[in-house]
Design a protein around this motif. Structure first.
Motif, PDB file in Angstrom:
ATOM      1  N   UNK A  33     -46.315 106.054  58.588  1.00  0.00           N
ATOM      2  CA  UNK A  33     -47.179 103.649  58.329  1.00  0.00           C
ATOM      3  C   UNK A  33     -46.639 103.681  60.540  1.00  0.00           C
ATOM      4  N   UNK A  34     -46.403 104.415  61.112  1.00  0.00           N
ATOM      5  CA  UNK A  34     -46.102 103.481  62.564  1.00  0.00           C
ATOM      6  C   UNK A  34     -47.500 104.092  63.213  1.00  0.00           C
ATOM      7  N   UNK A  35     -47.957 105.721  62.266  1.00  0.00           N
ATOM      8  CA  UNK A  35     -49.448 105.536  62.980  1.00  0.00           C
ATOM      9  C   UNK A  35     -49.961 104.683  62.948  1.00  0.00           C
ATOM     10  N   UNK A  64     -53.933  98.620  67.228  1.00  0.00           N
ATOM     11  CA  UNK A  64     -53.876  98.866  68.751  1.00  0.00           C
ATOM     12  C   UNK A  64     -52.298  98.693  68.713  1.00  0.00           C
ATOM     13  N   UNK A  65     -51.291  99.060  68.331  1.00  0.00           N
ATOM     14  CA  UNK A  65     -49.797  98.604  68.612  1.00  0.00           C
ATOM     15  C   UNK A  65     -48.731  98.759  67.492  1.00  0.00           C
ATOM     16  N   UNK A  80     -35.095 102.220  65.469  1.00  0.00           N
ATOM     17  CA  UNK A  80     -36.204 102.518  64.319  1.00  0.00           C
ATOM     18  C   UNK A  80     -37.456 102.474  64.989  1.00  0.00           C
ATOM     19  N   UNK A  81     -37.702 100.699  65.998  1.00  0.00           N
ATOM     20  CA  UNK A  81     -39.701 100.718  66.116  1.00  0.00           C
ATOM     21  C   UNK A  81     -40.243 101.197  66.818  1.00  0.00           C
ATOM     22  N   UNK A  82     -38.322 101.408  67.638  1.00  0.00           N
ATOM     23  CA  UNK A  82     -39.060 101.693  69.367  1.00  0.00           C
ATOM     24  C   UNK A  82     -38.731 103.593  69.421  1.00  0.00           C
ATOM     25  N   UNK A  83     -38.052 104.619  68.541  1.00  0.00           N
ATOM     26  CA  UNK A  83     -37.795 105.766  68.282  1.00  0.00           C
ATOM     27  C   UNK A  83     -38.329 105.890  67.647  1.00  0.00           C
ATOM     28  N   UNK A  84     -39.270 105.907  66.115  1.00  0.00           N
ATOM     29  CA  UNK A  84     -40.209 106.053  65.213  1.00  0.00           C
ATOM     30  C   UNK A  84     -41.871 106.174  66.161  1.00  0.00           C
ATOM     31  N   UNK A  85     -41.979 104.803  67.185  1.00  0.00           N
ATOM     32  CA  UNK A  85     -42.647 104.902  67.739  1.00  0.00           C
ATOM     33  C   UNK A  85     -42.554 106.116  68.731  1.00  0.00           C
ATOM     34  N   UNK A  91     -46.677 107.943  70.084  1.00  0.00           N
ATOM     35  CA  UNK A  91     -47.362 106.462  70.027  1.00  0.00           C
ATOM     36  C   UNK A  91     -46.748 106.580  71.452  1.00  0.00           C
ATOM     37  N   UNK A  92     -47.751 105.528  71.947  1.00  0.00           N
ATOM     38  CA  UNK A  92     -47.085 104.941  74.063  1.00  0.00           C
ATOM     39  C   UNK A  92     -46.332 104.053  73.501  1.00  0.00           C
TER      40      UNK A  92
END
Length: 109
Positions: free
Chosen positions: A49-51, A58-59, A90-95, A100-101
């Motif tokens: 999902x994050x990808x 783009x983010x 979740x938002x940052x660690x999943x990215x 992802x950057x």
């Protein structure tokens, strides 16, 4: 800091986020291990999902929008379920685990 995947060194920022996205499966396993996360099928659903969000926008999304988007394929997901998967946030660690950057601002849009 960097990660080694298949003998290649992949550069990161000071917090361990990739400088350039890597959509390979190997990077997910390497970053997850570094984060102390044992991957499950639910982790992979969130990673994909994050990808997808990153490719389309783009983010990555902030936590509120992430939860809203995830509820489309995992209706019973709530904050606790996501923190159980990605306890640091979740938002940052999943990215990060998705290869992802680092999310901008407060975790994306």
């Amino acid at each position: 800091m960097s990660y080694v995947v298949a003998g290649n060194e992949i550069e990161t920022d000071d917090e361990g986020y990739l400088l350039e996205p890597d959509f390979g499966e190997e990077i997910v396993a390497v970053v997850a291990a570094a984060e102390g996360i044992e991957l499950t099928p639910k982790h992979w659903e969130i990673v994909n999902y994050m990808r997808d969000e990153y490719r389309e926008n783009g983010h990555t999304p902030n936590f509120r929008n992430m939860l809203k988007g995830i509820n489309e394929f995992w209706p019973e997901a709530d904050s606790k379920a996501l923190y159980d998967l990605f306890p640091v946030g979740p938002a940052k660690q999943a990215a990060k685990v998705a290869g992802l950057p680092q999310p901008k601002g407060k975790g994306g849009y």
